[in-house]
Design an enzyme around this catalytic site. Structure first.
Site, PDB file in Angstrom:
ATOM      1  N   GLY A  46       0.769  -1.380  -0.056  1.00 61.99           N
ATOM      2  CA  GLY A  46       0.289  -0.055  -0.093  1.00 61.99           C
ATOM      3  C   GLY A  46       1.082   1.275  -0.050  1.00 61.99           C
ATOM      4  O   GLY A  46       2.008   1.012   0.793  1.00 61.99           O
ATOM      5  N   GLN A  51       2.926  10.023   1.015  1.00 60.32           N
ATOM      6  CA  GLN A  51       4.408   9.500   1.438  1.00 60.32           C
ATOM      7  C   GLN A  51       5.277   9.749   0.136  1.00 60.32           C
ATOM      8  O   GLN A  51       6.454   9.474   0.239  1.00 60.32           O
ATOM      9  CB  GLN A  51       4.018   7.739   1.320  1.00 60.32           C
ATOM     10  CG  GLN A  51       3.327   7.497   2.381  1.00 60.32           C
ATOM     11  CD  GLN A  51       3.096   5.741   2.546  1.00 60.32           C
ATOM     12  OE1 GLN A  51       2.280   5.413   1.951  1.00 60.32           O
ATOM     13  NE2 GLN A  51       4.239   5.189   3.128  1.00 60.32           N
ATOM     14  N   CYS A  91       5.202  -0.023   7.039  1.00 66.29           N
ATOM     15  CA  CYS A  91       5.078   0.968   6.448  1.00 66.29           C
ATOM     16  C   CYS A  91       6.470   1.386   5.800  1.00 66.29           C
ATOM     17  O   CYS A  91       7.606   1.502   6.202  1.00 66.29           O
ATOM     18  CB  CYS A  91       5.003   2.159   7.169  1.00 66.29           C
ATOM     19  SG  CYS A  91       4.397   3.987   6.348  1.00 66.29           S
ATOM     20  N   LEU A  92       6.050   1.692   4.284  1.00 71.52           N
ATOM     21  CA  LEU A  92       7.368   1.799   3.335  1.00 71.52           C
ATOM     22  C   LEU A  92       7.960   3.260   4.109  1.00 71.52           C
ATOM     23  O   LEU A  92       9.330   3.515   3.370  1.00 71.52           O
ATOM     24  CB  LEU A  92       6.927   2.155   1.970  1.00 71.52           C
ATOM     25  CG  LEU A  92       6.415   0.908   1.425  1.00 71.52           C
ATOM     26  CD1 LEU A  92       5.919   1.036  -0.087  1.00 71.52           C
ATOM     27  CD2 LEU A  92       7.644  -0.211   1.113  1.00 71.52           C
ATOM     28  N   HIS A 133      -4.701   2.308   7.219  1.00 70.33           N
ATOM     29  CA  HIS A 133      -3.467   2.604   7.311  1.00 70.33           C
ATOM     30  C   HIS A 133      -3.217   3.674   6.370  1.00 70.33           C
ATOM     31  O   HIS A 133      -2.766   4.739   6.745  1.00 70.33           O
ATOM     32  CB  HIS A 133      -2.731   1.231   7.246  1.00 70.33           C
ATOM     33  CG  HIS A 133      -1.233   1.880   7.079  1.00 70.33           C
ATOM     34  ND1 HIS A 133      -0.333   1.265   8.153  1.00 70.33           N
ATOM     35  CD2 HIS A 133      -0.248   2.508   6.207  1.00 70.33           C
ATOM     36  CE1 HIS A 133       0.957   1.675   7.988  1.00 70.33           C
ATOM     37  NE2 HIS A 133       1.006   2.415   6.850  1.00 70.33           N
ATOM     38  N   GLU A 134      -3.442   3.466   5.073  1.00 69.30           N
ATOM     39  CA  GLU A 134      -3.410   4.313   4.075  1.00 69.30           C
ATOM     40  C   GLU A 134      -4.254   5.608   4.242  1.00 69.30           C
ATOM     41  O   GLU A 134      -3.942   6.538   3.910  1.00 69.30           O
ATOM     42  CB  GLU A 134      -3.646   3.836   2.697  1.00 69.30           C
ATOM     43  CG  GLU A 134      -2.889   2.537   2.222  1.00 69.30           C
ATOM     44  CD  GLU A 134      -1.370   2.744   2.593  1.00 69.30           C
ATOM     45  OE1 GLU A 134      -0.638   3.962   2.625  1.00 69.30           O
ATOM     46  OE2 GLU A 134      -0.525   1.614   3.006  1.00 69.30           O
ATOM     47  N   HIS A 137      -2.721   7.961   6.637  1.00 67.07           N
ATOM     48  CA  HIS A 137      -1.649   8.951   5.861  1.00 67.07           C
ATOM     49  C   HIS A 137      -2.256  10.056   5.357  1.00 67.07           C
ATOM     50  O   HIS A 137      -1.494  11.245   5.397  1.00 67.07           O
ATOM     51  CB  HIS A 137      -0.798   8.110   4.767  1.00 67.07           C
ATOM     52  CG  HIS A 137       0.332   7.254   5.194  1.00 67.07           C
ATOM     53  ND1 HIS A 137       1.338   7.471   5.751  1.00 67.07           N
ATOM     54  CD2 HIS A 137       0.415   5.919   5.172  1.00 67.07           C
ATOM     55  CE1 HIS A 137       2.116   6.550   5.878  1.00 67.07           C
ATOM     56  NE2 HIS A 137       1.521   5.604   5.539  1.00 67.07           N
TER      57      HIS A 137
HETATM   58  C1  QAP Z   1       0.955  -0.815   4.891  1.00 67.61           C
HETATM   59  O1  QAP Z   1       3.095  -1.150   4.051  1.00 67.61           O
HETATM   60  C2  QAP Z   1       0.373  -2.034   5.801  1.00 67.61           C
HETATM   61  O2  QAP Z   1       9.623  -2.099   6.753  1.00 67.61           O
HETATM   62  C3  QAP Z   1       1.442  -0.953   3.582  1.00 67.61           C
HETATM   63  O3  QAP Z   1      11.558  -3.036   5.257  1.00 67.61           O
HETATM   64  C4  QAP Z   1       1.048  -2.958   5.931  1.00 67.61           C
HETATM   65  O4  QAP Z   1       3.688  -1.817   2.096  1.00 67.61           O
HETATM   66  C5  QAP Z   1      -0.850  -2.157   6.170  1.00 67.61           C
HETATM   67  C6  QAP Z   1       7.535  -2.415   3.718  1.00 67.61           C
HETATM   68  C7  QAP Z   1       0.805  -4.184   6.667  1.00 67.61           C
HETATM   69  C8  QAP Z   1      -1.218  -3.308   6.959  1.00 67.61           C
HETATM   70  C9  QAP Z   1      -0.370  -4.227   7.205  1.00 67.61           C
HETATM   71  C10 QAP Z   1       7.757  -2.234   5.000  1.00 67.61           C
HETATM   72  C11 QAP Z   1       8.676  -2.796   2.888  1.00 67.61           C
HETATM   73  C12 QAP Z   1       6.232  -2.423   3.343  1.00 67.61           C
HETATM   74  C13 QAP Z   1       9.048  -2.258   5.605  1.00 67.61           C
HETATM   75  C14 QAP Z   1       3.868  -1.449   3.285  1.00 67.61           C
HETATM   76  C15 QAP Z   1      10.223  -2.705   4.766  1.00 67.61           C
HETATM   77  C16 QAP Z   1       9.890  -2.942   3.329  1.00 67.61           C
HETATM   78  C17 QAP Z   1       5.189  -1.716   3.943  1.00 67.61           C
HETATM   79 CO    CO Z   2       2.196   3.554   5.369  1.00 64.49          CO
END
Ligand code: QAP
Ligand code: CO
Length: 167
Positions: A46, A51, A91-92, A133-134, A137
């Site tokens: 996401g 972001q 989170c990215l 979550h998004e 943001h």
């Molecule tokens: C939001 O997050 C989300 O720490 C999206 O080293 C994630 O795509 C909502 C990511 C899970 C609910 C559950 C995170 C990639 C990606 C990191 C992501 C990383 C590399 C996160």
């Molecule tokens: Co995020």
């Protein structure tokens, strides 16, 4: 097509509140395209426009296992919610940090797609959590900001130190 730069916590710009998209133009579609490319490349499930330092209500999500189910949400609005859930989130913009946040288990969201057509989606589980979550943001809120001040301060210190070491 272009990969966009993802803002990293604790960047102040992550606290910007996004504006509604008045009309889904080609420019908005180009943004959606670049955001999707950036999300898949990361890889992530996401990404909110906030972001990538664009402060408009645009989100891309793909929580499918096959990474071929792109969901585009423009001007999203949660019109119903029920239940409670706490998934392990990431989170990215906060790489390497994972943790739980209180969320609704089921939501009904209304949004525009990339053609400017209104649709309604009922989501649950990981997808529902990801949408919430998004959407946070877009309101300038990062998931770690649900946690204690002490925990946030520690995470900020870690990222500031990391940045000093690369610069
Ligand atoms: C939001 O997050 C989300 O720490 C999206 O080293 C994630 O795509 C909502 C990511 C899970 C609910 C559950 C995170 C990639 C990606 C990191 C992501 C990383 C590399 C996160
Ligand atoms: Co995020």
């Amino acid at each position: 097509m272009a990969l966009l730069k993802i803002l990293q916590y604790p960047d102040e710009r992550l606290h910007t509140v996004a504006d509604q998209v008045p009309e889904v133009t080609n420019e908005v579609r180009a943004l959606v395209h670049d955001m999707a490319e950036t999300m898949y490349a990361a890889p992530g499930i996401g990404l909110a426009a906030t972001q990538v330092d664009v402060h408009r209500r645009v989100i891309v999500i793909d929580s499918s296992e096959t990474h071929d189910q792109l969901l585009v949400l423009i001007n999203p609005k949660i019109i119903a919610r029920s239940g409670e859930s706490d998934y392990e989130e990431g989170c990215l913009s906060v790489p390497g940090v994972y943790g739980k946040v209180p969320r609704s288990e089921q939501i009904t969201v209304e949004a525009l797609d990339e053609h400017g057509v209104t649709f309604t989606l009922e989501a649950e589980g990981l997808l529902a959590v990801c949408i919430q979550h998004e959407m946070d943001h877009l309101l300038g809120k990062v998931f770690v900001e649900y946690w204690s001040r002490l925990k946030q301060t520690r995470i900020q210190a870690k990222f500031r130190k990391q940045r000093r070491n690369v610069m």
